[in-house]
Design a protein around this motif. Structure first.
Motif, PDB file in Angstrom:
ATOM      1  N   LEU A 289       0.876  -1.207  -0.030  1.00 25.18           N
ATOM      2  CA  LEU A 289       0.010  -0.172  -0.021  1.00 25.18           C
ATOM      3  C   LEU A 289       0.861   1.353   0.084  1.00 25.18           C
ATOM      4  O   LEU A 289       0.795   2.102  -0.759  1.00 25.18           O
ATOM      5  N   VAL A 290       1.791   1.439   0.800  1.00 23.15           N
ATOM      6  CA  VAL A 290       2.890   2.385   0.954  1.00 23.15           C
ATOM      7  C   VAL A 290       3.592   2.604  -0.394  1.00 23.15           C
ATOM      8  O   VAL A 290       3.756   3.616  -0.987  1.00 23.15           O
ATOM      9  N   GLU A 291       4.264   1.837  -0.845  1.00 25.92           N
ATOM     10  CA  GLU A 291       5.002   1.536  -2.272  1.00 25.92           C
ATOM     11  C   GLU A 291       4.008   2.063  -3.141  1.00 25.92           C
ATOM     12  O   GLU A 291       4.592   2.611  -4.248  1.00 25.92           O
ATOM     13  N   SER A 292       2.820   1.604  -3.416  1.00 26.70           N
ATOM     14  CA  SER A 292       1.880   1.921  -4.505  1.00 26.70           C
ATOM     15  C   SER A 292       1.352   3.398  -4.519  1.00 26.70           C
ATOM     16  O   SER A 292       0.282   3.562  -5.209  1.00 26.70           O
ATOM     17  N   GLY A 293       1.652   3.967  -3.596  1.00 25.58           N
ATOM     18  CA  GLY A 293       0.845   5.291  -3.108  1.00 25.58           C
ATOM     19  C   GLY A 293      -0.417   5.326  -2.660  1.00 25.58           C
ATOM     20  O   GLY A 293      -1.353   6.082  -2.896  1.00 25.58           O
ATOM     21  N   ARG A 294      -0.899   4.137  -2.268  1.00 31.07           N
ATOM     22  CA  ARG A 294      -2.329   4.096  -1.836  1.00 31.07           C
ATOM     23  C   ARG A 294      -2.657   4.355  -0.501  1.00 31.07           C
ATOM     24  O   ARG A 294      -3.573   4.319   0.340  1.00 31.07           O
ATOM     25  N   VAL A 295      -1.525   4.877   0.212  1.00 31.82           N
ATOM     26  CA  VAL A 295      -1.684   5.833   1.541  1.00 31.82           C
ATOM     27  C   VAL A 295      -1.359   7.031   1.594  1.00 31.82           C
ATOM     28  O   VAL A 295      -0.296   7.455   1.036  1.00 31.82           O
ATOM     29  N   LEU A 296      -2.405   8.016   2.197  1.00 29.94           N
ATOM     30  CA  LEU A 296      -1.935   9.380   1.873  1.00 29.94           C
ATOM     31  C   LEU A 296      -1.421   9.738   3.613  1.00 29.94           C
ATOM     32  O   LEU A 296      -2.189   9.796   4.598  1.00 29.94           O
ATOM     33  N   PRO A 297      -0.230  10.059   3.972  1.00 35.08           N
ATOM     34  CA  PRO A 297       0.277  10.178   5.421  1.00 35.08           C
ATOM     35  C   PRO A 297      -0.229  11.420   5.820  1.00 35.08           C
ATOM     36  O   PRO A 297       0.071  12.500   5.290  1.00 35.08           O
ATOM     37  N   VAL A 298      -0.887  11.492   6.943  1.00 40.80           N
ATOM     38  CA  VAL A 298      -1.269  12.622   7.630  1.00 40.80           C
ATOM     39  C   VAL A 298      -0.619  12.639   8.920  1.00 40.80           C
ATOM     40  O   VAL A 298      -0.785  12.052   9.852  1.00 40.80           O
ATOM     41  N   LEU A 299       0.473  13.539   8.891  1.00 40.04           N
ATOM     42  CA  LEU A 299       1.679  13.334   9.941  1.00 40.04           C
ATOM     43  C   LEU A 299       1.328  14.330  11.062  1.00 40.04           C
ATOM     44  O   LEU A 299       1.733  15.279  10.688  1.00 40.04           O
ATOM     45  N   ASP A 300       1.032  13.862  12.085  1.00 43.41           N
ATOM     46  CA  ASP A 300       0.577  14.674  13.236  1.00 43.41           C
ATOM     47  C   ASP A 300       1.513  14.784  14.131  1.00 43.41           C
ATOM     48  O   ASP A 300       2.079  13.765  14.483  1.00 43.41           O
ATOM     49  N   GLY A 301       2.192  16.109  14.495  1.00 44.35           N
ATOM     50  CA  GLY A 301       3.094  16.353  15.499  1.00 44.35           C
ATOM     51  C   GLY A 301       4.447  16.239  15.202  1.00 44.35           C
ATOM     52  O   GLY A 301       5.415  15.698  15.894  1.00 44.35           O
ATOM     53  N   PHE A 302       4.982  16.907  14.041  1.00 45.17           N
ATOM     54  CA  PHE A 302       6.193  17.017  13.733  1.00 45.17           C
ATOM     55  C   PHE A 302       7.134  17.755  15.044  1.00 45.17           C
ATOM     56  O   PHE A 302       8.276  17.395  15.036  1.00 45.17           O
TER      57      PHE A 302
END
Length: 805
Positions: A289-302
């Motif tokens: 899923l990650v490698e094929s771009g099927r996950v849109l990361p919402v990165l909370d708390g940089f």
């Protein structure tokens, strides 16, 4: 066999006069990738990679189109998801909210002429892509259900969401607009209008061609609420092949130890154990899923990433082309930008403060109407009048400065609107609160007391809510917050509750508990075969050696690495094992052989010495008896522990992806897993020890002399060994066992946590003190965690709180 694409790429490279190494260097891809594409070993060229190759070769438009068409034909699917977007419309153009490929270097956006690919019709979709689409659908459903529950627990919609607005961030925190808009080289344009409010976040994001957005805001300004709303609104309008937005707490990422994609994969597997299953291409479903771009990361708390790791984290994010949303406090993000660069191709917005009008609309609707007199009046009216009519007074200015973030407003609501008998007018007392900081500390400190006040409420599953004294709750929550600070993570993981202790303490406590448990089991079971007078010293010996051996194993396999045993979210499986499981089994086989030999020889040696002293046979014969018995017990224990220990590495398969995972359910699942594994391991180990001992006593007499042994001796040894071996292994080398040792025994015994830790954590979640993020808990806000940790450390309170009589 080489395909049309392979032959075409090879011809174009040779026409350009490049070697494979030169092309790889100019395109920014690996030489092995070029070689695999040209020989046909790699059968699924990504559109992203093909575009990079076309740019590096300097192809004319017609050659570029020919190469792209050949690449798509090779996949057998004209609408193959692009690595960067994960979704295409029937005409081959990027779908709403997705974007063409991001540049790999600063200031080099891709050519806009490559944004549309000529589709190939009439060919069936790839089975692999269809399988990933199905998995993505299941993941989307699980994510939506999880965050809808989280909004309900946080009372986001009660009575309505607090306004969250934003405006464009300063230009120095935003990339070049040509990069953000993915314009061709040499073409410039002005900024996008990215202002908006909470219910417009998805629309604003989809106006960003690059698909990269940074959301900045000071503590408590609503960044996490915005991230949750983005995920839920995005999922409502998501097409089947669109990327699934997933929230990741990026504060736990160490970019120097794990690549970004590997970290995403690991987090997905932790929160959704079913994604650990191998996909159609061999890798796990999470990795696919990650490698094929099927996950849109919402990165909370940089901002929650350790200070020294923010620069490498930002550099690692810039090395990827994944679309993403990143939230952070402005100062921490600005500091990281000053050390390296802005997030490549990312627009940035900053959250604005709440207004007096927002407070006047919201706070009166969170409390009861006044009894008698004007029913429209509430307890908040005097406070709002002070803020409105005397904004420059000391009391009004201090309180107005505090009530500018959703966090402080919700805390004020919990302390005063939701708590009978508390008058918000006290917030205007400048004698009690001399500054905005003191007001904030007051709200944070009283929040726990407010949510833990006695209430005749019932749990969702039935039964009255168990009351916990606010002071004891604050003490236990303070320890948990202090524990997270020591581990430098926002994630409260039940399998790491013992990791905050020193490594030596963890090892000694584990060894001590195992020593007591094994000694007790040996005494109780052994009395079925021998007298209590004989079993007491035998239990002491077995318990001591068992505790020592498993303590050593725990030290080398867990404590010395300063880590924790990860939960095994698996069920039993007898077939379909992969190479990784086989390697794990081989490693555990060797460890089992050595551990069994150490335990068996040590037990036999001590027992032989004991017998020699009791019977008074002299030092030489006593030593001979010790060595003799060491061999008798060492061989069967070694030959039994090795195979059975290795067996545990084979009998595993991931859970169903649709399993609803929460911290409590993961704990229950892991308990069932350990039980299932040990129901196989215990009788196998006991049988091998008993039979092995019987074989050894028939072989060794020819070398060392007669041995007093019978069937009852084999049965006793096998039964006790199976039970004690299972208990020692589970308590020292499984996540559930370490949970029992520390969270159910040691930490409650020392007063740092309650005896029912699971019940306390679930109750804290229901009260809104904690939030659930997949398989872990987090404090509802970093400010609350910091406050509780500071309060705990200030008290220097190793003592346990007083109990009610």
């Amino acid at each position: 066999m080489a395909s049309e694409f392979s032959a075409l790429l090879r011809r174009l490279r040779r026409d350009a006069g490049m070697t494979q190494e030169t092309l790889a260097e100019r395109a920014g891809v690996g030489v092995r990738t070029i070689r695999g594409l040209e020989t046909g070993e790699r059968a699924d060229p990504r559109v992203t990679t093909v575009r990079l190759l076309a740019d590096a070769l300097g192809l004319a438009p017609e050659d570029r189109e020919e190469l792209l068409a050949a690449a798509i034909s090779r996949t057998g699917n004209g609408n193959q998801p692009d690595e960067a977007t994960g979704h295409r419309q029937p005409d081959g153009s990027p779908g709403p909210g997705n974007r063409p490929d991001l540049p790999t270097g600063r200031g080099n956006p891709p050519d806009e002429s490559t944004a549309h690919v000529r589709p190939v019709t009439g060919q069936p979709g790839s089975a692999f892509q269809e399988a990933l689409a199905d998995v993505g659908e299941q993941l989307a459903q699980a994510v939506a259900a999880r965050w809808q529950r989280e909004e309900e627990h946080r009372q986001v919609h009660d009575p309505y969401p607090l306004p969250v607005r934003w405006q464009p961030a300063p230009e120095e925190l935003t990339d070049h607009w040509a990069n953000i808009r993915c314009l061709p080289a040499g073409v410039g344009d002005g900024p996008l209008d990215l202002s908006g409010r909470l219910d417009e976040i998805v629309g604003v994001y989809r106006r960003i061609p690059s698909g990269r957005l940074v959301v900045l805001g000071r503590p408590g300004s609503g960044k996490t609420v915005l991230a949750v709303r983005f995920v839920l609104d995005h999922l409502k309008s998501r097409a089947r092949t669109d990327a699934v937005p997933v929230i990741f707490s990026i504060g736990s990422w160490d970019p120097t130890a794990l690549t970004f994609r590997d970290w995403l994969t690991r987090q997905l597997t932790r929160d959704h154990p079913g994604l650990a299953a191998p996909g159609p291409a061999g890798a796990s479903l999470a990795a696919a899923l990650v490698e094929s771009g099927r996950v849109l990361p919402v990165l909370d708390g940089f901002d929650e990433i350790a200070g020294g790791l923010r620069r490498p984290a930002l550099e690692a994010l810039n090395a990827t082309t994944l679309p993403l949303v990143l939230t952070s406090r402005p100062s921490e993000y600005a500091a990281a930008v000053a050390e390296t660069d802005v997030l490549t191709s990312a627009a940035a917005v900053i959250l604005t403060d709440l207004t007096l009008g927002d407070l006047a609309d919201y706070l009166p609707r969170t409390t009861r109407k006044a009894r008698g007199g004007d029913p429209a009046r509430t307890a908040w009216d005097p406070v709002l009048s002070e803020l409105r009519e005397r904004p420059h007074s000391r009391a009004g200015a201090d309180l107005a400065a505090v009530l500018t973030t959703p966090l402080m407003v919700t805390l004020a609501r919990a302390v005063y609107s939701d708590t009978p008998g508390h008058d918000p007018v006290s917030l205007l007392d400048t004698g009690r609160f001399g500054s905005p900081a003191e007001l904030e500390e007051h709200l944070l400190d009283n929040f726990v007391a407010a949510v833990y006040r006695p209430r005749p409420e019932h749990r969702p599953g039935g039964g009255a809510r168990r009351d916990v004294e606010p002071e004891r709750a604050r003490y236990w929550l303070g320890y948990l917050a202090h524990h997270l600070d020591r581990l430098d993570t926002p994630n409260l993981e039940w399998w790491r509750l013992g990791s905050g202790l020193r490594r030596s303490t963890r090892t000694l406590v584990t060894a001590l508990v195992i020593c007591l448990v094994i000694g007790l089991v040996d005494c109780l079971v052994g009395t079925l075969f021998d007298t209590l007078e004989f079993q007491l010293p035998d239990g002491l010996v077995v318990g001591t050696i068992g505790g020592f051996m498993f303590g050593i194993l725990h030290w080398f396999m867990v404590a010395a690495r300063d880590t924790a045993v990860a939960p095994s979210g698996v069920r039993m499986k007898m077939s379909g094992r992969d190479g990784k499981a086989a390697r794990r089994a081989a490693s555990q086989l060797v460890i089992g052989l050595l551990a069994g030999l150490v335990f068996g020889f040590g037990y036999g040696f001590i027992r032989g010495i004991h017998d020699g002293i009791v019977f008074g046979v002299g030092p030489a014969m006593t030593l001979r008896a010790g060595l003799y018995d060491g061999m008798i017990y060492g061989l069967p224990f070694s030959l039994a522990a090795g195979p059975t220990f290795g067996l545990l590495g084979l009998l595993q398969t991931p859970l169903d992806i649709r399993s609803a995972i929460s911290p409590a359910s993961l704990l229950r699942t892991n308990c069932r897993t350990v039980t299932a594994q040990l129901l196989v391991w215990a009788p196998t180990f006991g049988l091998l020890v008993g039979v092995g001992a019987g074989v050894v006593v028939r072989v060794l007499p020819a070398l060392l002399g007669p041995i007093a042994w019978n069937t009852a001796s084999s049965l006793k040894l096998g039964l006790i060994s199976g039970l004690c071996g299972v208990l020692g292994y589970s308590l020292s080398l499984t996540a559930w066992g370490q949970w029992v040792v520390f969270s159910r025994i040691w930490l409650p015994l020392t007063g740092r946590l309650p005896w029912s830790v699971v019940g306390f954590l679930e109750d804290a979640y229901e009260r809104g003190v904690l939030r659930q993020a997949g398989a872990v808990y987090q404090f509802r806000h970093a400010r609350l965690q910091d406050h509780l940790a500071r309060t705990y450390r200030a008290r220097h309170a190793p003592r346990r709180p007083e109990r009610r009589t």
